[in-house]
Design an enzyme around this catalytic site. Structure first.
Site, PDB file in Angstrom:
ATOM      1  N   GLN A  51       0.849  -1.200   0.000  1.00 27.03           N
ATOM      2  CA  GLN A  51       0.000   0.000   0.000  1.00 27.03           C
ATOM      3  C   GLN A  51       0.883   1.247   0.000  1.00 27.03           C
ATOM      4  OE1 GLN A  51      -3.432  -0.591   3.081  1.00 27.03           O
ATOM      5  NE2 GLN A  51      -1.824  -2.030   3.583  1.00 27.03           N
ATOM      6  N   ASN A  52       2.191   1.052   0.164  1.00 23.66           N
ATOM      7  CA  ASN A  52       3.087   2.206   0.274  1.00 23.66           C
ATOM      8  C   ASN A  52       3.397   2.769  -1.103  1.00 23.66           C
ATOM      9  OD1 ASN A  52       3.029   1.484   2.912  1.00 23.66           O
ATOM     10  ND2 ASN A  52       5.036   0.494   2.914  1.00 23.66           N
TER      11      ASN A  52
ATOM     12  N   ASP B 243       6.153   4.631  -1.649  1.00 21.31           N
ATOM     13  CA  ASP B 243       7.519   5.160  -1.545  1.00 21.31           C
ATOM     14  C   ASP B 243       8.560   4.432  -2.395  1.00 21.31           C
ATOM     15  OD1 ASP B 243       7.991   2.794  -0.032  1.00 21.31           O
ATOM     16  OD2 ASP B 243       7.537   3.815   1.852  1.00 21.31           O
TER      17      ASP B 243
ATOM     18  N   HIS C 155      -1.482   1.426  -4.211  1.00 17.28           N
ATOM     19  CA  HIS C 155      -1.872   2.839  -4.091  1.00 17.28           C
ATOM     20  C   HIS C 155      -0.994   3.761  -4.927  1.00 17.28           C
ATOM     21  CE1 HIS C 155      -4.036   2.053   0.036  1.00 17.28           C
ATOM     22  NE2 HIS C 155      -4.778   1.722  -0.998  1.00 17.28           N
TER      23      HIS C 155
ATOM     24  N   CYS D  63      -0.933  13.018 -15.682  1.00 13.08           N
ATOM     25  CA  CYS D  63      -1.732  14.149 -16.139  1.00 13.08           C
ATOM     26  C   CYS D  63      -3.116  14.016 -15.506  1.00 13.08           C
ATOM     27  CB  CYS D  63      -1.819  14.143 -17.660  1.00 13.08           C
ATOM     28  SG  CYS D  63      -2.976  15.386 -18.259  1.00 13.08           S
TER      29      CYS D  63
ATOM     30  N   CYS E 190       1.081  19.361 -18.054  1.00  8.63           N
ATOM     31  CA  CYS E 190       1.324  18.216 -18.936  1.00  8.63           C
ATOM     32  C   CYS E 190       1.900  18.742 -20.259  1.00  8.63           C
ATOM     33  CB  CYS E 190       0.010  17.481 -19.176  1.00  8.63           C
ATOM     34  SG  CYS E 190       0.100  16.228 -20.459  1.00  8.63           S
TER      35      CYS E 190
ATOM     36  N   SER F 168      -2.519  -1.183   9.435  1.00  9.72           N
ATOM     37  CA  SER F 168      -3.599  -1.170  10.429  1.00  9.72           C
ATOM     38  C   SER F 168      -4.808  -1.966   9.932  1.00  9.72           C
ATOM     39  CB  SER F 168      -4.016   0.271  10.724  1.00  9.72           C
ATOM     40  OG  SER F 168      -4.467   0.886   9.534  1.00  9.72           O
TER      41      SER F 168
ATOM     42  N   ASN G 130       3.201  -6.998  13.471  1.00 12.28           N
ATOM     43  CA  ASN G 130       2.797  -5.634  13.831  1.00 12.28           C
ATOM     44  C   ASN G 130       3.051  -5.472  15.332  1.00 12.28           C
ATOM     45  OD1 ASN G 130       1.230  -3.180  14.304  1.00 12.28           O
ATOM     46  ND2 ASN G 130       0.227  -3.637  12.356  1.00 12.28           N
ATOM     47  N   PRO G 131       3.585  -4.333  15.757  1.00  2.33           N
ATOM     48  CA  PRO G 131       3.767  -4.147  17.214  1.00  2.33           C
ATOM     49  C   PRO G 131       2.445  -3.897  17.939  1.00  2.33           C
ATOM     50  CG  PRO G 131       4.604  -2.227  16.006  1.00  2.33           C
ATOM     51  CD  PRO G 131       4.150  -3.228  14.976  1.00  2.33           C
TER      52      PRO G 131
HETATM   53  P1  OAD Z   1      -1.518   3.014   9.189  1.00  8.76           P
HETATM   54  O1  OAD Z   1      -0.852   4.232   9.716  1.00  8.76           O
HETATM   55  O2  OAD Z   1      -2.995   2.953   9.179  1.00  8.76           O
HETATM   56  O3  OAD Z   1      -0.988   1.747  10.009  1.00  8.76           O
HETATM   57  C1  OAD Z   1       0.381   1.547  10.239  1.00  8.76           C
HETATM   58  C2  OAD Z   1       0.543   0.249  10.995  1.00  8.76           C
HETATM   59  O4  OAD Z   1       1.941  -0.012  11.104  1.00  8.76           O
HETATM   60  C3  OAD Z   1      -0.023   0.260  12.421  1.00  8.76           C
HETATM   61  O5  OAD Z   1      -0.834  -0.898  12.600  1.00  8.76           O
HETATM   62  C4  OAD Z   1       1.229   0.222  13.303  1.00  8.76           C
HETATM   63  O6  OAD Z   1       1.008  -0.496  14.521  1.00  8.76           O
HETATM   64  C5  OAD Z   1       2.199  -0.516  12.400  1.00  8.76           C
HETATM   65  N1  OAD Z   1       3.617  -0.251  12.672  1.00  8.76           N
HETATM   66  C6  OAD Z   1       4.202   0.883  13.154  1.00  8.76           C
HETATM   67  N2  OAD Z   1       5.552   0.725  13.207  1.00  8.76           N
HETATM   68  C7  OAD Z   1       5.818  -0.521  12.723  1.00  8.76           C
HETATM   69  C8  OAD Z   1       7.017  -1.256  12.504  1.00  8.76           C
HETATM   70  N3  OAD Z   1       8.213  -0.742  12.780  1.00  8.76           N
HETATM   71  N4  OAD Z   1       6.910  -2.508  11.989  1.00  8.76           N
HETATM   72  C9  OAD Z   1       5.690  -3.042  11.695  1.00  8.76           C
HETATM   73  N5  OAD Z   1       4.537  -2.388  11.870  1.00  8.76           N
HETATM   74  C10 OAD Z   1       4.590  -1.145  12.386  1.00  8.76           C
HETATM   75  O7  OAD Z   1      -0.896   2.764   7.732  1.00  8.76           O
HETATM   76  P2  OAD Z   1      -1.408   1.789   6.571  1.00  8.76           P
HETATM   77  O8  OAD Z   1      -2.064   0.584   7.128  1.00  8.76           O
HETATM   78  O9  OAD Z   1      -0.279   1.627   5.629  1.00  8.76           O
HETATM   79  O10 OAD Z   1      -3.737   5.251   1.760  1.00  8.76           O
HETATM   80  O11 OAD Z   1      -2.513   2.719   5.901  1.00  8.76           O
HETATM   81  C11 OAD Z   1      -3.196   2.250   4.781  1.00  8.76           C
HETATM   82  C12 OAD Z   1      -3.508   3.385   3.860  1.00  8.76           C
HETATM   83  O12 OAD Z   1      -4.118   4.479   4.568  1.00  8.76           O
HETATM   84  C13 OAD Z   1      -2.287   4.037   3.223  1.00  8.76           C
HETATM   85  O13 OAD Z   1      -1.830   3.354   2.083  1.00  8.76           O
HETATM   86  C14 OAD Z   1      -2.797   5.402   2.855  1.00  8.76           C
HETATM   87  C15 OAD Z   1      -3.483   5.731   4.147  1.00  8.76           C
HETATM   88  O14 OAD Z   1      -4.431   6.726   4.119  1.00  8.76           O
HETATM   89  C16 OAD Z   1      -3.859   6.184   0.835  1.00  8.76           C
HETATM   90  O15 OAD Z   1      -3.193   7.212   0.857  1.00  8.76           O
HETATM   91  C17 OAD Z   1      -4.875   5.857  -0.205  1.00  8.76           C
END
Ligand code: OAD
Length: 247
Positions: free
Chosen positions: A102-103, A105, A120, A128, A148, A190, A214-215
């Site tokens: 989902q990242n 980066d 994502h 564009c 563009c 999450s 996940n922590p």
């Molecule tokens: P979240 O910020 O919702 O969740 C991050 C998760 O990473 C949490 O469950 C933390 O406990 C966990 N975490 C933190 N540090 C960690 C580590 N060192 N190792 C393992 N886990 C760790 O982020 P995402 O689930 O990625 O979408 O969010 C999903 C989507 O929501 C993103 O892609 C983005 C956002 O809005 C869009 O922009 C469309």
């Protein structure tokens, strides 16, 4: 630190196909903030509806462009974390391996992972906003956002905003990877944002063993056969090293 259960290593060794879904937690150890962590998450500081929706871009394109330019800068200065590196190594030891992220980066690719399914999009690419095609960013000029070169429409980051569809190719390949796998690993997410969060449900329905790293607790924790409480950077290198050891 969570120890990797030997049964999990055995399950991974015996699997024909493993599918991994990563979220922002795996990049946290590269210094890129997550979204929903209470103090440090991006959405603790900014409102998604002001910055990550088509409506926000329509009403203030410059603010949205500048915010993404700031995040892009942060990404280009970051280095892949030990968790990214371990996943790239794991892919080489397992028979079938799919990586969905989902990242936005690109750190998995920079760590050496191949064929990453970018659910994502990718913040380093622009598209564009009129033609919806990826465009090479022009040299910095006076206009923000830049235009563009083909049609003069405003450029925008090639990422999925709230309310937008997942790119069709990524949607389809992720769905297939969730259906086909016998082990599904959910790492650093999450599991609150759909349709990505639905991928583990698809995997479970198709009989896969669900693993979470996940922590913190998430909606997936209680469904997972192996819920490893700890960071990606601590657990994934252990996992990839154990897979390389002789049986
Ligand atoms: P979240 O910020 O919702 O969740 C991050 C998760 O990473 C949490 O469950 C933390 O406990 C966990 N975490 C933190 N540090 C960690 C580590 N060192 N190792 C393992 N886990 C760790 O982020 P995402 O689930 O990625 O979408 O969010 C999903 C989507 O929501 C993103 O892609 C983005 C956002 O809005 C869009 O922009 C469309």
């Amino acid at each position: 630190m969570a120890r990797v259960p030997p049964q999990l290593i055995e399950t991974l060794r015996q699997s024909r196909e493993v599918t991994v879904l990563t979220g922002s937690g795996i990049s946290a150890e590269s210094g890129i903030p997550t979204f929903r962590d209470a103090q440090t998450g991006i959405w603790a500081e900014f409102r998604p509806e002001d910055l990550a929706t088509p409506e926000a871009f329509a009403s203030n394109p410059r603010r949205v462009w500048d915010w993404y330019a700031w995040r892009r800068e942060m990404v280009s200065e970051a280095q892949p974390s030990p968790g990214h590196g371990a996943l790239a190594r794991m892919a080489r030891t397992l028979s079938g391996f799919n990586l969905i992220t989902q990242n936005v980066d690109g750190l998995h690719q920079r760590a050496g992972s191949k064929d990453v399914i970018e659910y994502h999009g990718n913040i380093m690419r622009d598209k564009c906003s009129v033609e919806d095609v990826v465009v090479e960013r022009p040299a910095p000029g006076d206009e923000v956002p830049p235009r563009c070169p083909a049609c003069g429409g405003m450029l925008r980051p090639d990422v999925v905003w709230f309310g937008e569809a997942i790119p069709a190719a990524a949607l389809e390949s992720a769905q297939l990877a969730a259906e086909r796998c016998d082990v599904f690993l959910s790492i650093g997410t999450s599991s609150l944002v759909y349709p990505a969060a639905g991928l583990m449900e698809i995997a479970l329905r198709n009989g896969a063993t669900l693993v979470e790293i996940n922590p913190a607790q998430t909606p997936v924790t209680k469904l997972a056969e192996f819920a490893l409480t700890g960071t990606a950077g601590a657990i994934l290198p252990q996992l990839s090293a154990a897979l390389l050891e002789p049986e």
